[in-house]
Design an enzyme around this catalytic site. Structure first.
Site, PDB file in Angstrom:
ATOM      1  N   SER A 151     -41.549  40.730 -14.797  1.00 55.89           N
ATOM      2  CA  SER A 151     -42.003  39.708 -13.850  1.00 55.89           C
ATOM      3  C   SER A 151     -40.781  38.970 -13.300  1.00 55.89           C
ATOM      4  O   SER A 151     -39.731  38.932 -13.961  1.00 55.89           O
ATOM      5  CB  SER A 151     -42.908  38.702 -14.566  1.00 55.89           C
ATOM      6  N   TYR A 164     -45.141  32.718 -21.156  1.00 59.28           N
ATOM      7  CA  TYR A 164     -45.135  33.927 -20.320  1.00 59.28           C
ATOM      8  C   TYR A 164     -43.706  34.352 -19.982  1.00 59.28           C
ATOM      9  O   TYR A 164     -43.330  35.521 -20.109  1.00 59.28           O
ATOM     10  CB  TYR A 164     -45.928  33.641 -19.049  1.00 59.28           C
TER      11      TYR A 164
END
Ligand SMILES: NC(=O)c1ccc[n+]([C@@H]2O[C@H](COP(=O)([O-])OP(=O)(O)OC[C@H]3O[C@@H](n4cnc5c(N)ncnc54)[C@H](OP(=O)(O)O)[C@@H]3O)[C@@H](O)[C@H]2O)c1
Length: 277
Positions: A151, A164
């Site tokens: 990501s 995350y």
């Protein structure tokens, strides 16, 4: 997906290749399955929601592709081992493994429990490790390729995203480690770092439950449609790229944070709420 989609099935870049995709029941994983199949690959779909991947497999098979569906929760050793055993039983190779299954725990550090962080890592980090480890023998046989879905958050950390972001930093570190470690086995590694892509990720809560009717809080003008993201990812795999950031805003953020991080400190310190909560 109508028949017009399959009429565009002209490219056979991945003909003869078999691609295993985790998290293929939704979002990026489902779009990757359609795109790899459209480009001639045989696809093996896995996720916890069996009905969804079975329905996607039917769609791909009806369009002239070849798809298989096997349920698997990547947080469970036994599930991942059974997935690989089922693939072997069907006499299928693994040329490309896409470790895509993941979700985002969101919230301020002081509002999250250790359990939230553990669940995040169990899925996004250990889920990837489990899948790669279990697929290794098959990948050695094909001298295949591992695609890790990271990501932009694995390059640019921000408040309310520490769980995350930490997990995706770990995935990025793993990609770099694997690349060197598996070179002798002839296995390539591609790290893909998406920015905002249309999917259910921002509709999924910290326990992994999807709230289908919730609105995506990421700005619509920044979100890239999943088919376009899948095309960019498949193109990166085809070109054996080491790393690919997907989306223009993602590329800009990663570049700025790498070269001029101070330009982002103000915005990053304020953070953004990117989830329904
Ligand atoms: N969309 C974005 O903006 C964005 C940006 C950067 C990175 N990413 C990354 O892209 C990947 C795919 O996410 P997405 O955006 O497509 O979200 P999504 O639409 O919510 O899809 C997530 C997928 O992961 C699967 N999954 C979640 N936990 C799992 C588990 N324990 N075992 C097996 N499968 C599991 C889900 O399937 P089941 O629920 O059926 O198991 C689903 O297929 C993730 O790794 C995410 O971090 C997304």
């Amino acid at each position: 997906m109508g028949s017009t989609f399959w009429r565009r099935r002209t490219s056979a870049r991945f003909s003869g290749k078999t691609v295993l995709i985790t998290g293929a029941s939704s979002g990026i994983g489902a779009a990757l399955a359609r795109e790899f199949a459209r480009q001639g690959a045989r696809v093996i779909l896995s996720a916890r929601r069996l009905q969804r991947i079975e329905s996607l497999a039917r769609e791909i098979n009806a369009g002239g592709g070849t798809a298989y569906a096997f349920a698997c929760d990547v947080t469970r050793d036994r599930d991942v081992d059974s997935l690989i055993a089922a693939i072997r039983l069907h006499d299928l190779p693994i040329d490309i493994l896409v470790a895509n299954a993941g979700f985002a725990v969101s919230g301020k550090f002081q509002d999250l429990s250790l359990e939230d962080y553990r669940l995040q890592f169990e899925t996004n980090v250990f889920g990837v490790l489990r899948t790669v480890r279990a697929s290794l023998a098959a990948l050695r046989r094909t001298r295949g390729c591992i695609v890790l879905i990271g990501s932009v958050a694995g390059h640019v950390p921000s408040p309310r995203q520490s769980a995350y972001s930490m997990s995706k930093f770990a995935v990025r570190a793993l990609a770099q480690g694997l690349r060197g470690d598996l070179r002798g086995d002839g296995i390539a590694v591609t790290l893909v770092s998406p920015g905002y892509i249309d999917s259910d990720i921002r509709r999924t809560d910290n326990r992994g439950r999807v709230h289908a009717s919730a609105a995506d809080p990421a700005p619509a003008w920044l979100r890239v449609p999943t088919p376009a993201a899948a095309r960019a990812i498949v193109a990166a795999v085809y070109r054996h790229k080491r790393e690919q950031v997907i989306t223009g805003h993602g590329k800009l953020l990663v570049w700025l944070y790498r070269h001029f991080p101070w330009t982002l400190y103000g915005a990053l310190d304020r953070g953004r709420h990117l989830r329904r909560d």
